[in-house]
Design an enzyme around this catalytic site. Structure first.
Site, PDB file in Angstrom:
ATOM      1  N   GLU A 181     100.005  26.461  19.429  1.00 18.08           N
ATOM      2  CA  GLU A 181     101.469  26.167  19.024  1.00 18.08           C
ATOM      3  C   GLU A 181     101.913  24.496  18.575  1.00 18.08           C
ATOM      4  O   GLU A 181     103.037  24.005  19.094  1.00 18.08           O
ATOM      5  CB  GLU A 181     102.456  26.456  20.305  1.00 18.08           C
ATOM      6  CG  GLU A 181     102.268  27.835  21.000  1.00 18.08           C
ATOM      7  CD  GLU A 181     102.819  28.188  22.207  1.00 18.08           C
ATOM      8  OE1 GLU A 181     103.653  27.176  22.722  1.00 18.08           O
ATOM      9  OE2 GLU A 181     102.823  29.214  22.845  1.00 18.08           O
ATOM     10  N   GLU A 297      97.589  37.190  23.024  1.00 15.57           N
ATOM     11  CA  GLU A 297      98.427  37.495  24.088  1.00 15.57           C
ATOM     12  C   GLU A 297      99.435  38.598  24.111  1.00 15.57           C
ATOM     13  O   GLU A 297     100.837  38.399  24.490  1.00 15.57           O
ATOM     14  CB  GLU A 297      99.452  36.117  24.181  1.00 15.57           C
ATOM     15  CG  GLU A 297      98.611  34.826  24.265  1.00 15.57           C
ATOM     16  CD  GLU A 297      99.398  33.493  24.662  1.00 15.57           C
ATOM     17  OE1 GLU A 297     100.531  33.581  24.702  1.00 15.57           O
ATOM     18  OE2 GLU A 297      98.758  32.464  24.358  1.00 15.57           O
TER      19      GLU A 297
HETATM   20  O1  9MR Z   1     101.816  33.125  31.480  1.00 18.81           O
HETATM   21  C1  9MR Z   1     102.097  31.873  31.365  1.00 18.81           C
HETATM   22  C2  9MR Z   1     103.214  31.479  32.615  1.00 18.81           C
HETATM   23  O2  9MR Z   1     102.527  31.909  33.863  1.00 18.81           O
HETATM   24  C3  9MR Z   1     103.478  29.982  32.753  1.00 18.81           C
HETATM   25  O3  9MR Z   1     104.186  29.695  33.538  1.00 18.81           O
HETATM   26  C4  9MR Z   1     103.934  29.724  31.331  1.00 18.81           C
HETATM   27  C5  9MR Z   1     104.331  28.207  31.038  1.00 18.81           C
HETATM   28  O4  9MR Z   1     104.671  27.829  29.863  1.00 18.81           O
HETATM   29  O5  9MR Z   1     102.705  29.803  30.175  1.00 18.81           O
HETATM   30  C6  9MR Z   1     102.675  31.233  30.332  1.00 18.81           C
HETATM   31  O6  9MR Z   1     101.571  31.619  29.207  1.00 18.81           O
HETATM   32  C7  9MR Z   1     102.205  31.080  27.985  1.00 18.81           C
HETATM   33  C8  9MR Z   1     100.783  30.699  27.068  1.00 18.81           C
HETATM   34  O7  9MR Z   1     100.068  29.746  27.960  1.00 18.81           O
HETATM   35  C9  9MR Z   1     101.242  30.336  25.708  1.00 18.81           C
HETATM   36  N1  9MR Z   1     101.649  31.240  24.837  1.00 18.81           N
HETATM   37  C10 9MR Z   1     103.078  31.781  25.610  1.00 18.81           C
HETATM   38  C11 9MR Z   1     102.833  32.302  26.882  1.00 18.81           C
HETATM   39  C12 9MR Z   1     103.993  32.601  27.731  1.00 18.81           C
HETATM   40  O8  9MR Z   1     104.762  31.804  27.897  1.00 18.81           O
END
Ligand code: 9MR
Length: 388
Positions: A181, A297
């Protein structure tokens, strides 16, 4: 698994009963999807029929594809049934959080690989591939990061982190999301860069540096650039596709060791601006740079969908099938990962809860680990995908 024939009968009934209001739906054009979920499926008779009971990993493998999911370590430690479902459906595992800075770096001079190693061993023991997420991101930094990392030492921290972590898993990693990102046009910076600490300290050169360092430490892993908001036909997503493509072109033209694009694919159940042609052509452009593509994802956010489980599940399933059938048409796509496997454990329970308080249902298995029509949709997409 749900019985498909009864599903289509019920949906059909819903459509015929809503004939009157259906005129309104036509009048508001694209928005009719929001009002008539069954019509949102385009084909009211859509039956999501699947042949056989083979798990997703087998259907994917039959087409030269990899299917898997993200999981947290504590979900698997505490839940034998979820573990069993994951082993049965998945060929690749990605730690949902355990390889991010806040999990790996308790202190500036300390690395803690305990949870990541547990997941790597779990994957290896069960014959699954293992994927790394993520080395460079603007989120989930440890508490100390803000106080310790600055313009003067940022490069040292970046290089040290990537080297240590990629070396630690070298030989075990199928692929790494090296940078995650990096683009956010809404941040208002020239070039569309995200206002991340890495950009602010090092400028855009941090991206190339990150790939060089990762390739040196683990020459075997596939190095991925992972990005969100690329999927829809909206100005926001269009801008992002354009900027990401330029970034990839630039990296390739400079000989940067980058091998793939990760398209996150957090789909929105209520979003109607889906344009197969535009998405397909973006994927072709990425492929023509010699890059592979991974859906990294995937899930479908159901926050704004109807309360009825039946209707909601069908819309979610339709989104899965419509999306995957476009994406898998591109032979450069080598893998599909959902962000979780079962509604029992999904980040969306917290991030996009529903106003009617019913549990969210974004994933292929329900909270009892039963296959939903979303599972059928995925199975169908794999079954119909061209071989690669
Ligand atoms: O699923 C992840 C969640 O448990 C965390 O709290 C969060 C923090 O920002 O990140 C989530 O995973 C993210 C991923 O690492 C990057 N793309 C977006 C995902 C969903 O927010």
């Amino acid at each position: 698994m749900l019985k498909n024939s009864s599903l289509s009968r019920r949906c059909f009934l819903h459509v015929s009963l809503s004939g009157l209001a259906g005129a309104t739906a036509v009048a508001v054009g694209k928005n009719r999807y929001l009002m008539y979920p069954c019509q949102a499926l385009d084909k009211p008779k859509r039956d999501f029929e699947v042949h056989g009971l083979a798990p997703l990993r087998k259907r994917a493998a039959a087409k030269g594809l990899i299917y898997g999911a993200a999981s947290m370590q504590d979900y698997l430690v505490s839940d034998k049934n979820l573990e069993a479902s994951l082993k049965s459906e998945c060929n690749i595992l990605v730690p949902e959080n355990e390889l991010k800075w806040d999990f790996l770096r308790p202190a500036p001079n300390k690395f803690d690989f305990t949870r990541g190693d547990w997941l790597a061993q779990f994957a290896i023991r069960n014959g699954m591939l293992f994927r790394g997420h993520t080395l460079v991101w603007h989120q989930q930094q440890p508490q100390w990061f803000k106080e310790v990392v600055n313009r003067q030492n940022a490069e040292k921290f970046l290089v040290e982190h990537i080297t240590t972590v990629t070396k630690h898993y070298a030989g075990q990693m199928h692929s790494w999301d090296v940078v995650n990102e990096a683009i956010e046009p809404n941040d208002g910076l020239k070039g569309g860069w995200r206002r991340s600490p890495w950009f602010e300290f090092l400028g855009s050169d941090y991206i190339e540096l990150a790939y060089q360092v990762a390739a040196q430490a683990d020459p075997k892993a596939m190095l991925v650039y992972n990005e969100n908001d690329l999927e829809y036909d909206t100005p926001k997503h269009e801008t992002k596709r354009t900027i990401v493509l330029k970034l990839l072109e630039r990296l390739k033209s400079r000989g940067t060791p980058i091998h793939a694009l990760g398209v996150q694919s957090h789909l929105m159940g209520h979003e109607t601006h889906f344009n197969p042609k535009k998405l397909r052509s973006f994927l072709s452009n990425v492929a023509s740079l010699g890059l592979k593509i991974l859906v990294t994802e995937l899930d479908v956010i159901d926050q704004q969908l109807p309360s009825s489980t039946y209707e909601r599940d069908r819309i979610v399933a339709a989104r899965y099938e419509d999306y995957l059938s476009v994406v898998l048409d591109e032979r450069a796509v080598i893998a599909v990962l959902t962000w979780g496997l079962s509604d029992r454990r999904t980040w969306l329970s917290m991030f996009t809860p529903r106003s009617d308080k019913t549990p969210v249902r974004p994933l292929p298995l329900d909270s009892n680990l039963q296959r939903k029509v979303a599972w059928n949709a995925m199975a169908r997409a794999f079954d119909h995908a061209p071989k690669r």
